[in-house]
Design a protein around this motif. Structure first.
Motif, short mmCIF file in Angstrom:
data_model
loop_
_atom_site.label_atom_id
_atom_site.label_comp_id
_atom_site.label_asym_id
_atom_site.label_seq_id
_atom_site.Cartn_x
_atom_site.Cartn_y
_atom_site.Cartn_z
N LEU A 1 19.83 -27.02 32.49
CA LEU A 1 19.96 -25.17 33.68
C LEU A 1 20.87 -24.67 33.36
CD1 LEU A 1 17.68 -23.07 34.65
CD2 LEU A 1 17.85 -24.14 37.07
N ALA A 2 21.74 -25.06 33.61
CA ALA A 2 23.41 -24.93 33.84
C ALA A 2 23.59 -24.68 32.99
CB ALA A 2 24.42 -26.08 34.46
N ARG A 3 23.51 -25.15 31.62
CA ARG A 3 23.27 -24.81 30.19
C ARG A 3 23.29 -23.44 29.99
NH1 ARG A 3 21.56 -28.67 26.05
NH2 ARG A 3 22.87 -27.03 24.72
N ALA A 4 22.12 -23.60 30.13
CA ALA A 4 20.98 -22.36 29.92
C ALA A 4 21.58 -20.55 30.61
CB ALA A 4 19.77 -22.55 30.25
N THR A 5 22.01 -21.05 31.85
CA THR A 5 22.64 -20.17 32.46
C THR A 5 24.15 -18.86 31.71
OG1 THR A 5 22.34 -21.00 34.63
CG2 THR A 5 23.49 -19.57 34.61
N LEU A 6 24.67 -20.69 31.25
CA LEU A 6 25.71 -20.03 30.04
C LEU A 6 25.34 -19.27 28.65
CD1 LEU A 6 28.09 -23.25 30.49
CD2 LEU A 6 28.37 -21.17 31.65
N VAL A 7 24.43 -19.84 28.11
CA VAL A 7 24.04 -19.63 27.10
C VAL A 7 23.06 -17.71 27.56
CG1 VAL A 7 22.34 -19.44 25.29
CG2 VAL A 7 23.13 -21.51 26.41
N GLY A 8 23.01 -17.72 28.85
CA GLY A 8 22.92 -16.26 28.90
C GLY A 8 23.47 -14.98 28.91
N GLY A 9 24.64 -16.05 29.66
CA GLY A 9 25.48 -15.24 29.67
C GLY A 9 26.22 -14.62 28.17
N VAL A 10 26.14 -16.36 27.17
CA VAL A 10 27.34 -15.49 26.02
C VAL A 10 25.55 -14.95 25.24
CG1 VAL A 10 27.16 -16.50 23.39
CG2 VAL A 10 27.78 -17.29 25.87
N ALA A 11 24.66 -14.31 25.36
CA ALA A 11 23.98 -13.58 24.97
C ALA A 11 24.36 -12.02 25.21
CB ALA A 11 22.54 -13.76 25.86
N ALA A 12 24.56 -12.10 26.83
CA ALA A 12 24.90 -10.31 27.46
C ALA A 12 25.75 -10.37 26.72
CB ALA A 12 25.24 -11.13 28.59
N LEU A 13 27.04 -10.77 26.98
CA LEU A 13 28.74 -11.03 26.00
C LEU A 13 28.10 -10.16 24.30
CD1 LEU A 13 30.99 -13.29 27.24
CD2 LEU A 13 30.63 -10.68 27.92
N VAL A 14 27.08 -11.27 23.53
CA VAL A 14 27.40 -10.36 22.04
C VAL A 14 26.40 -9.36 22.31
CG1 VAL A 14 25.74 -11.04 20.60
CG2 VAL A 14 26.90 -12.79 21.67
N ALA A 15 25.25 -8.74 23.02
CA ALA A 15 24.74 -7.91 23.33
C ALA A 15 25.62 -6.69 23.33
CB ALA A 15 23.31 -7.64 24.49
N ASP A 16 26.63 -7.11 24.01
CA ASP A 16 27.69 -5.62 24.81
C ASP A 16 28.50 -5.06 23.96
OD1 ASP A 16 27.86 -4.57 27.41
OD2 ASP A 16 29.32 -4.47 27.90
N SER A 17 28.63 -6.50 22.79
CA SER A 17 29.62 -5.97 21.68
C SER A 17 29.16 -5.25 20.06
CB SER A 17 29.45 -7.69 21.24
OG SER A 17 28.31 -8.32 20.13
N PHE A 18 28.12 -4.73 21.05
CA PHE A 18 27.36 -4.17 19.83
C PHE A 18 27.87 -2.32 19.98
CE2 PHE A 18 24.54 -7.32 18.86
CZ PHE A 18 24.61 -7.31 17.39
N GLY A 19 28.28 -2.72 21.03
CA GLY A 19 28.76 -0.98 21.51
C GLY A 19 30.50 -1.28 21.96
N VAL B 1 36.02 -9.16 32.59
CA VAL B 1 35.55 -8.41 31.42
C VAL B 1 35.10 -7.17 31.52
CG1 VAL B 1 36.58 -11.01 30.54
CG2 VAL B 1 33.75 -10.28 30.57
N GLY B 2 34.35 -6.81 32.27
CA GLY B 2 33.60 -5.62 31.85
C GLY B 2 32.06 -6.10 31.45
N LEU B 3 30.70 -5.68 31.17
CA LEU B 3 29.16 -5.66 31.51
C LEU B 3 28.79 -4.37 31.02
CD1 LEU B 3 27.87 -8.36 30.18
CD2 LEU B 3 26.86 -8.60 32.36
N GLY B 4 29.01 -4.18 29.90
CA GLY B 4 27.96 -2.56 29.96
C GLY B 4 26.24 -2.59 30.74
N PRO B 5 25.12 -1.95 29.97
CA PRO B 5 23.73 -2.04 30.31
C PRO B 5 23.22 -2.71 29.73
CG PRO B 5 24.34 0.28 30.45
CD PRO B 5 25.58 -0.88 29.78
N ALA B 6 23.46 -3.28 28.21
CA ALA B 6 22.83 -3.60 27.18
C ALA B 6 23.55 -4.98 27.01
CB ALA B 6 23.38 -3.49 25.91
N GLY B 7 24.88 -5.41 28.12
CA GLY B 7 24.88 -7.19 28.20
C GLY B 7 23.45 -7.44 29.60
#
Length: 250
Positions: A75-93, A34-40
């Motif tokens: 830890l697997a859940r934490a990895t998914l949460v890291g992905g969510v955080a990356a997408l949320v950070a990218d959403s500001f752009g 889906v694409g991921l920018g520098p912020a993500g």
């Protein structure tokens, strides 16, 4: 040295170190899908390193014999949460890929019921595991609040910040660090936060309905934290009264 060999942990072992690698793989998958920018990328990478560092520190202090299957699920859940955080950070752009974001968050919420079950079935429940699970939950809620705050308003952040405010208050007020009794109501209210935020973030209900749902979730969370704070305060008063009675008897 013998005690460390018998009970010591492997803080730089394959479990925690692999978590960083898996997080990078997930970010790459998200980037290609889906694409991921520098912020993500920056947010996801920082989350992975912070998780590894926190686990390393906690494992060194806990004398846990092994990481355990339940912690691997967390830890697997934490990895998914890291992905969510990356997408949320990218959403500001730009426009966030809602399906990917909500999908990852939903799986992370579902797995929240799995790690506890695994810990009980394998008899590997530990204070470290419980704390790890709680921190992953709290951060996921905070990240979802950041995402939902864009359409509904910054007041939504109160949900994600409430636990961190509670913890900060406990640093100043030692009586707030006391153990709380088990409470199905507390668990239910905590679980509802994630469900409501996912529904609101997915955009599957009208904005007015999402506003009402999130407001109701905030009210329930405020009641839950207020009830726990009141219980801790009464417990402190009872202990003080007991010490006073003991001193008088002497």
């Amino acid at each position: 040295m013998a005690l460390q060999e018998r009970y010591g942990t492997r803080p730089f072992g394959p479990d925690t170190t692999a978590g960083v690698g898996v997080q990078m793989v997930l970010l790459e998958v998200i980037c290609r899908a889906v694409g991921l920018g520098p912020a993500g990328w920056l947010t996801g990478s920082a989350f992975a390193v912070a998780t590894w560092a926190a686990l390393t520190h906690a494992l060194r202090r806990s004398w846990t014999r092994s990481f355990g299957p339940a912690n691997r699920v967390t830890l697997a859940r934490a990895t998914l949460v890291g992905g969510v955080a990356a997408l949320v950070a990218d959403s500001f752009g730009g426009q966030a890929p809602v399906e990917a974001l909500i999908g990852l968050a939903t799986v992370a919420l579902i797995l929240d019921a799995v790690d506890g079950h695994v810990a009980r079935r394998t008899e590997t429940a530990t204070p470290l595991g419980a704390r790890f699970d709680m921190e992953v939950d709290a951060f996921l809620i905070l990240v979802l609040c950041v995402y939902v705050a864009t359409p509904l308003g910054p007041w939504v952040l109160c949900i994600g910040a409430m636990r961190y405010v509670f913890v900060a208050a406990s640093w100043l007020l030692p009586w707030m660090r006391g153990p709380l009794p088990p409470s199905p109501a507390r668990k239910t209210v905590a679980a509802l936060q994630g469900i409501v935020l996912v529904v609101a973030g997915a955009g599957i209900v009208p904005r007015a309905a999402a506003f009402a749902l999130v407001a109701a979730a905030l009210a329930l969370l405020t009641w839950s934290f207020g009830r726990d704070t009141g219980w801790l305060w009464r417990s402190r008063c009872r202990e003080a009264a007991a010490r006073g009675a003991g001193a008088t008897a002497v």
